[in-house]
Design a protein around this motif. Structure first.
Motif, mmCIF file in Angstrom:
data_model
loop_
_atom_site.group_PDB
_atom_site.id
_atom_site.type_symbol
_atom_site.label_atom_id
_atom_site.label_comp_id
_atom_site.label_asym_id
_atom_site.label_seq_id
_atom_site.Cartn_x
_atom_site.Cartn_y
_atom_site.Cartn_z
ATOM 1 N N ARG A 47 0.839 -1.209 0.000
ATOM 2 C CA ARG A 47 0.000 0.000 0.000
ATOM 3 C C ARG A 47 0.874 1.260 0.000
ATOM 4 N NH1 ARG A 47 -3.126 0.189 4.763
ATOM 5 N NH2 ARG A 47 -2.223 -1.723 5.624
ATOM 6 N N LEU A 48 2.001 1.227 0.704
ATOM 7 C CA LEU A 48 2.930 2.359 0.688
ATOM 8 C C LEU A 48 3.475 2.606 -0.720
ATOM 9 C CD1 LEU A 48 5.087 1.925 3.938
ATOM 10 C CD2 LEU A 48 3.635 3.885 3.364
ATOM 11 N N VAL A 49 3.882 1.521 -1.397
ATOM 12 C CA VAL A 49 4.410 1.648 -2.754
ATOM 13 C C VAL A 49 3.335 2.215 -3.679
ATOM 14 C CG1 VAL A 49 5.280 0.391 -4.762
ATOM 15 C CG2 VAL A 49 6.122 -0.191 -2.478
ATOM 16 N N ALA A 50 2.119 1.693 -3.582
ATOM 17 C CA ALA A 50 1.026 2.157 -4.436
ATOM 18 C C ALA A 50 0.747 3.636 -4.200
ATOM 19 C CB ALA A 50 -0.231 1.328 -4.180
ATOM 20 N N THR A 51 0.752 4.041 -2.935
ATOM 21 C CA THR A 51 0.497 5.443 -2.603
ATOM 22 C C THR A 51 1.586 6.345 -3.163
ATOM 23 O OG1 THR A 51 -0.648 4.787 -0.577
ATOM 24 C CG2 THR A 51 0.126 7.056 -0.701
ATOM 25 N N ARG A 52 2.839 5.908 -3.057
ATOM 26 C CA ARG A 52 3.944 6.699 -3.598
ATOM 27 C C ARG A 52 3.832 6.822 -5.116
ATOM 28 N NH1 ARG A 52 9.897 6.706 -1.317
ATOM 29 N NH2 ARG A 52 8.639 7.836 0.190
ATOM 30 N N LEU A 53 3.471 5.742 -5.775
ATOM 31 C CA LEU A 53 3.318 5.786 -7.228
ATOM 32 C C LEU A 53 2.239 6.786 -7.625
ATOM 33 C CD1 LEU A 53 3.493 2.162 -8.720
ATOM 34 C CD2 LEU A 53 4.714 4.183 -9.511
ATOM 35 N N ARG A 54 1.122 6.744 -6.937
ATOM 36 C CA ARG A 54 0.021 7.639 -7.274
ATOM 37 C C ARG A 54 0.395 9.096 -7.026
ATOM 38 N NH1 ARG A 54 -4.763 3.887 -4.624
ATOM 39 N NH2 ARG A 54 -5.291 2.733 -6.525
ATOM 40 N N GLU A 55 1.095 9.356 -5.932
ATOM 41 C CA GLU A 55 1.480 10.735 -5.608
ATOM 42 C C GLU A 55 2.467 11.298 -6.625
ATOM 43 O OE1 GLU A 55 2.993 10.311 -1.695
ATOM 44 O OE2 GLU A 55 1.027 10.446 -0.707
ATOM 45 N N ALA A 56 3.318 10.427 -7.174
ATOM 46 C CA ALA A 56 4.362 10.888 -8.088
ATOM 47 C C ALA A 56 3.914 10.899 -9.543
ATOM 48 C CB ALA A 56 5.603 10.005 -7.945
ATOM 49 N N SER A 57 2.702 10.439 -9.819
ATOM 50 C CA SER A 57 2.236 10.329 -11.198
ATOM 51 C C SER A 57 1.120 11.327 -11.472
ATOM 52 C CB SER A 57 1.717 8.907 -11.464
ATOM 53 O OG SER A 57 2.695 7.939 -11.175
ATOM 54 N N LYS A 58 0.995 11.669 -12.742
ATOM 55 C CA LYS A 58 -0.118 12.512 -13.150
ATOM 56 C C LYS A 58 -1.416 11.722 -13.034
ATOM 57 C CE LYS A 58 2.704 15.131 -16.441
ATOM 58 N NZ LYS A 58 2.917 15.472 -17.870
ATOM 59 N N LYS A 59 -2.510 12.428 -12.767
ATOM 60 C CA LYS A 59 -3.798 11.777 -12.629
ATOM 61 C C LYS A 59 -4.146 11.032 -13.917
ATOM 62 C CE LYS A 59 -8.598 12.574 -11.255
ATOM 63 N NZ LYS A 59 -9.609 13.571 -10.832
ATOM 64 N N GLY A 60 -4.541 9.789 -13.750
ATOM 65 C CA GLY A 60 -4.908 8.983 -14.907
ATOM 66 C C GLY A 60 -3.752 8.298 -15.591
ATOM 67 N N ASP A 61 -2.519 8.455 -15.068
ATOM 68 C CA ASP A 61 -1.338 7.836 -15.674
ATOM 69 C C ASP A 61 -1.427 6.316 -15.520
ATOM 70 O OD1 ASP A 61 1.088 7.134 -16.695
ATOM 71 O OD2 ASP A 61 2.290 8.192 -15.211
ATOM 72 N N THR A 62 -1.432 5.614 -16.630
ATOM 73 C CA THR A 62 -1.484 4.152 -16.602
ATOM 74 C C THR A 62 -0.257 3.535 -17.253
ATOM 75 O OG1 THR A 62 -2.736 4.115 -18.690
ATOM 76 C CG2 THR A 62 -4.012 4.123 -16.626
#
Length: 599
Positions: A47-62
């Motif tokens: 969950r920490l890794v997922a949260t970091r990825l989301r925070e560092a990425s643009k919204k909708g980045d897949t």
């Protein structure tokens, strides 16, 4: 209901949060120090890794995420963290040294159009510099390892569809043109269930492995399958195993491992290098399944390993040859856990004519190892030229169809259409063409070789591994598993020329009779396979290139040979072959190139 691997892990957190999900054995001087991770802690770190990825990425980045880690539990949490974030993971080896590995990872980065790189904090600076030098400044390089700062409670489950790509499994072939196999969440679930049925895996299983975590057998079979079954995966690095093969057996003893896997060479290495002192007191009776795959399986290796460790409680039924590949997620076929593997002795001449026929007295034979029955995947044997479906006991190309078959190759629509959407002559559609050769007999699958590596001589189909094994069995100077046989093209008026590259054991380096060893190889190939004037290159251990799963890279070895890039101890070449090598032949005494058509 478990629709994804994330569902399985989250269910484990609810039902048995303090159960060990992983144990990683770190090399610490002369002992192996365990690092443990429970289901609850695995989930928190993911969950920490997922949260970091989301925070560092643009919204909708897949965009896909490239994972560059040494073989540790940090790789596992990063891989699972991508699933938790709804991102496509790309497992790859850490490019910790220049050369082929760096070229391979650079090729993967370009091909996948990765949007981010995850790595350990201590590698972030170097990898950021590498990305900048490669012109990939827009790719975020994020540190995610150990117990880093963040709020795991900020995580929320992603909306994931079954047909979305869970991860890209890159082939271990050419470094310049890697191909990413698109494994969907549905593929992964289907293959996990196929493995469960084939191996009769029980809930809470303990699996143990030294295989690379970025390779399909190590990742899907030995890492993700225990998670799927609510079990425990015990791991060590490949280097720890290669240095001391008995550590694998000690792991099985210490943790009561029920399932393990290795290419054939791993079992051969254990048999040859484990001393009586090292095996004394080991109890291997817990081992129910020991898969043997990813490279040709040898009957003599299985017999030797079984006999060597029978006194330690190893059951012959535990040894299970199997067949699988990344394009089918992993497993295609596997043996029966209640009986010993199947060996089939066939007439060698008939096999050269693509038929399995019983051995006859006075004729050459070949022993084939059964790779079990297909599980959850339809298998056809097809003539690769006419596309006609072949009957039992006829050798053809192995074609696959089913829910484990991957979605195709990433960003390669033409190759995907050619390989994953094949049709037979009678109109059956939607098959994947493996490029592997084999036959079905009595429902058992026998894999005989690769189409592109086949040696065709006067209408006979010869398999390079047969010649390699014969050479290595002919004397103690030749290193087991250290050979590559291939052909190089002659002129239009000439036949193709067979080349045998063979590693020599260290004790043979300084022997004055290296020319005699080369002559003995030529004579053996002529006598046993009726191939005149084979070209022989003798090299030191480590020269033969292998994939991460232990397969000999014969195509790469052919190119290195033609480029004049093989450091030969001695070579004996026909003149037309010597002329093909870039820069001509080396005429030094240590690497003599001799035109000797009469030998």
């Amino acid at each position: 209901m478990r629709r994804t691997l994330t569902d399985a892990v989250r269910a484990g957190v609810e039902q048995y949060p303090e159960r060990l999900a992983f144990v990683y054995l770190h090399e610490d001087d002369r002992i192996m120090r365990p690092e443990r991770l429970t289901y609850a802690e695995l989930d928190r770190r993911a969950r920490l890794v997922a949260t970091r990825l989301r925070e560092a990425s643009k919204k909708g980045d897949t965009s896909p995420v490239l994972l560059l880690y040494p073989p540790t539990l940090d790789f596992v949490t990063a891989f699972l963290g991508c699933f938790y974030a709804g991102r496509t993971a790309i497992p790859a080896p850490l490019p910790d040294e220049p050369g082929e590995r760096l070229a391979r990872v650079s090729g993967i980065l370009r091909d996948a159009s990765a949007g981010a790189v995850l790595t350990l904090p201590e590698h972030r600076e170097a990898l950021s510099a590498w990305l900048a030098g490669a012109g990939e400044q827009e790719v975020a390089c994020l540190a995610a390892g150990g117990d880093f700062d963040g709020d795991p409670d900020a995580w929320f489950p992603p909306q994931v569809r079954d047909q979305e790509v869970a991860f890209l499994q890159y082939s271990s072939g050419s470094t310049s043109t890697p191909k990413g196999v698109m494994v969907t969440h549905a593929n992964l679930v289907a293959n996990q269930e196929a493995i469960r049925r084939a191996m009769d895996t029980q809930q809470g299983v303990v699996a143990g492995s030294w295989l690379p975590l970025y390779h399909d057998m190590g990742l899907i079979g030995m890492t993700l399958h225990p998670l799927w079954m609510g079990g425990t995966s015990v791991q060590m690095s490949p280097i720890s195993f290669i240095k001391q093969p008995h550590r694998w057996l000690r792991m099985i003893h210490d943790y009561q491992v029920e399932g393990t896997a290795s290419p054939n060479f791993g079992y051969e290495l254990c048999t040859r290098r484990t001393t009586e002192e090292q095996s004394a007191g080991l109890d291997l009776s817990s081992l129910r399944v020991a898969l043997n795959g990813a490279e040709p399986v040898r009957a003599d290796t299985i017999r030797a390993f079984t006999a060597r460790f029978a006194a330690n409680g190893l059951r012959p039924e535990a040894m299970l040859p199997c067949y699988g590949l990344a394009e089918n997620t992993l497993l295609v076929s596997g043996g029966d856990t209640a009986r010993q593997h199947v060996e089939l002795t066939v007439d060698a001449h008939c096999l050269e004519q693509d038929e399995l026929q019983p051995a006859r007295a006075g004729r050459a034979t070949r022993t084939l190892i059964g790779c079990g029955r297909p599980v959850g995947t339809e298998v056809l044997l097809v003539d690769p030229m006419t596309l006609e479906v072949l009957p039992e006991a006829r050798v053809g190309e192995i074609w696959l169809r089913g829910t484990s078959v991957a979605a195709g190759y990433w960003n390669r629509p033409e190759e995907t259409a050619e390989s994953f959407q094949a049709s037979t002559a009678d109109g059956r559609t939607g098959y994947f063409r493996t490029g592997d050769l084999g036959a079905l007999l009595g429902g058992e699958l026998y894999v005989t070789g690769r189409i592109k590596e086949m040696l065709i001589h006067h209408g006979r189909n010869l398999y390079p591994q047969d010649i390699e094994h014969a050479v290595q069995d002919s004397g103690p100077a030749f290193r087991k598993g250290g050979g590559a046989v291939f052909t190089v093209a002659g002129s239009e008026a000439e036949r193709d020329h067979v080349v045998v590259v063979q590693e020599i054991r260290p004790h043979a380096y300084d022997e004055p009779d290296l020319p005699g060893l080369a002559v003995s190889v030529r004579e053996l190939v002529s006598r046993q396979f009726q191939l005149p004037a084979a070209n022989v290159v003798l090299v030191r251990p480590g020269v033969i290139r292998k994939t991460t799963s232990g397969k000999t890279q014969r195509t790469l070895m052919r190119q290195l040979f033609l480029d004049g890039a093989l450091p030969a101890l001695h070579q004996r070449l026909e003149q037309p072959v010597a002329a093909l090598i870039d820069g001509g032949a080396d005429d030094s005494p240590e690497s003599a190139s001799l035109a000797a058509p009469g030998r």
